[in-house]
Design an enzyme around this catalytic site. Structure first.
Site, mmCIF file in Angstrom:
data_model
loop_
_atom_site.group_PDB
_atom_site.id
_atom_site.type_symbol
_atom_site.label_atom_id
_atom_site.label_comp_id
_atom_site.label_asym_id
_atom_site.label_seq_id
_atom_site.Cartn_x
_atom_site.Cartn_y
_atom_site.Cartn_z
ATOM 1 C CG HIS A 183 33.499 47.145 33.949
ATOM 2 N ND1 HIS A 183 34.568 46.800 34.742
ATOM 3 C CD2 HIS A 183 33.907 48.216 33.229
ATOM 4 C CE1 HIS A 183 35.571 47.620 34.506
ATOM 5 N NE2 HIS A 183 35.200 48.481 33.580
ATOM 6 C CG HIS A 283 42.810 42.737 34.349
ATOM 7 N ND1 HIS A 283 43.150 43.049 35.649
ATOM 8 C CD2 HIS A 283 41.815 43.579 34.011
ATOM 9 C CE1 HIS A 283 42.379 44.031 36.081
ATOM 10 N NE2 HIS A 283 41.555 44.382 35.101
#
Length: 384
Positions: A183, A283
């Protein structure tokens, strides 16, 4: 010549933004412009697109895309590209419906019949991820993704890294392949150490090992590990992607069809990646329209690797919402997972039938989703 008569958008739970385009010949298409935590901003951009493109011929998808891109002068960025994505996806859906074919036929035809998929799991402890991993196995998944770490500062105690290894071991012993999402919250001194510890356990990939703005750091990091490096959800068009390919900094690109300008731009990005021997793993922790659009691209993409998809367990645990992929679809079985794969949708357009009645009902009082705040022990802001 047909003309666009309306461009509508609908804010729906848990945090999604759907777009519907209608034309004067009775055709329609659905898109998704979700940009998590920035709903009102995207709605403002859609208002501008509405003013410009009502009256345009919906068949001219590329002309509409280029007009939005070039005549806006200030190009790119997460908000504008997400709004454009919602419009673009809806136009591809409309065209497929009009011609009576799946979108993948308009992209040159499919190169596969089914797409490998993965889903997210959460949890701080090895027992947490093991329990959620078992749920994913029961749902038909063979691959999952999870946070690599819960929280790390610029330079924390190396002991903090051991928890990440234990969580990975707990899921791997179930027989699952595992992608690890850093992340961008792990800074370089810790990321280098963590990758070395994880390497013997062979994760499928490391996602966003560093923030995407640190391309020089990512290039250096990728040269120090054998684990494939993935990123791309925060890259919004082909010019954002270009320097990563030229630097040979990544192995897998993860464009988000709802963030990167829609099917038109995602397809171009995938073709660029193929020329650099980089795989594509879109994604998509988003809604059913975004997932259906991604699957259409996957079907026609030679360098496709794996597709992310969201399900109720992800949102039930993180956002306290009963809404998942299936609430807004009339044909939810198109997302059934079997032996780790989802069949390529073969219906017209995106292959999904949106439950418009439910969409309109939910959107009436749906508040915009706010990004969660994460703070370190000293009170400083941490990446989410």
């Amino acid at each position: 010549m047909a003309k666009i008569t309306s461009i509508e958008y609908f804010r729906v739970l848990p945090r999604w933004l759907f777009v519907k385009v209608c034309s004067d010949d009775g055709q329609y298409g659905w898109g998704e412009a979700t940009l998590e935590g920035h709903t009102e901003a995207v709605e403002g951009a859609l208002e501008e697109l509405k003013i410009r493109f009502v009256g345009y011929d919906p068949d001219n998808i590329e002309h509409i895309w280029q007009t939005a891109w070039r005549l806006g002068f200030y190009r790119g960025g997460a908000v504008f590209m997400s709004a454009l994505a919602g419009l673009d996806i809806a136009l591809w859906d409309l065209k497929g419906r009009k011609l009576g074919v799946p979108v993948y036929q308009l992209l040159g035809g499919k190169v596969r019949d089914k797409c490998l998929v993965y889903a997210w799991i959460g949890g701080d402890r090895p027992s947490d991820v093991e329990a959620q991993g078992k749920v994913r196995l029961a749902q038909g998944f063979k691959t999952i993704k999870m946070n690599a770490t819960e929280d790390l500062g610029w330079l924390d105690s190396p002991a903090a890294l051991q928890a990440s290894v234990k969580r990975l071991e707990a899921v791997k012993k179930l027989g699952l392949d595992v992608g690890l999402d850093f992340h961008g919250r792990v800074h370089k001194p810790m990321a280098k150490q963590l990758a070395k510890l994880l390497e013997p356990h062979q994760p499928l990939f490391i996602e966003e090992p560093l923030l995407s703005e640190h391309i020089e750091g990512i290039k250096h990091f990728s040269s120090q590990t054998t684990i494939p490096i993935a990123l791309g959800e925060r890259l919004y068009h082909r010019w954002d992607v270009k320097p990563f390919l030229e630097a040979s900094a990544i192995d897998i690109l993860q464009p988000d069809v709802s963030h990167c300008g829609g099917i038109s731009e995602a397809r171009r990005i995938a073709a660029m990646c193929e020329a650099y021997d980089v795989g594509v793993a879109p994604h998509c922790p988003l809604g059913p329209i975004a997932l259906a659009a991604a699957l259409q691209i996957d079907a026609a993409c030679p360098n496709f690797v794996i597709q992310e998809m969201s399900l109720g367990i992800h949102y039930n645990s993180m956002h306290q919402s009963k809404y998942d992929l299936l609430n807004y679809t009339k044909n939810p079985k198109i997302f059934d997972v079997k032996d780790g794969y989802v069949q390529v949708p073969t219906g017209v357009g995106l292959g999904i039938e949106v439950n418009e009645e439910e969409v309109r009902k939910v959107s009436k009082d749906c508040k915009a989703w706010r990004a969660l705040e994460f703070h370190g022990p000293d009170g400083s802001v941490r990446e989410w």
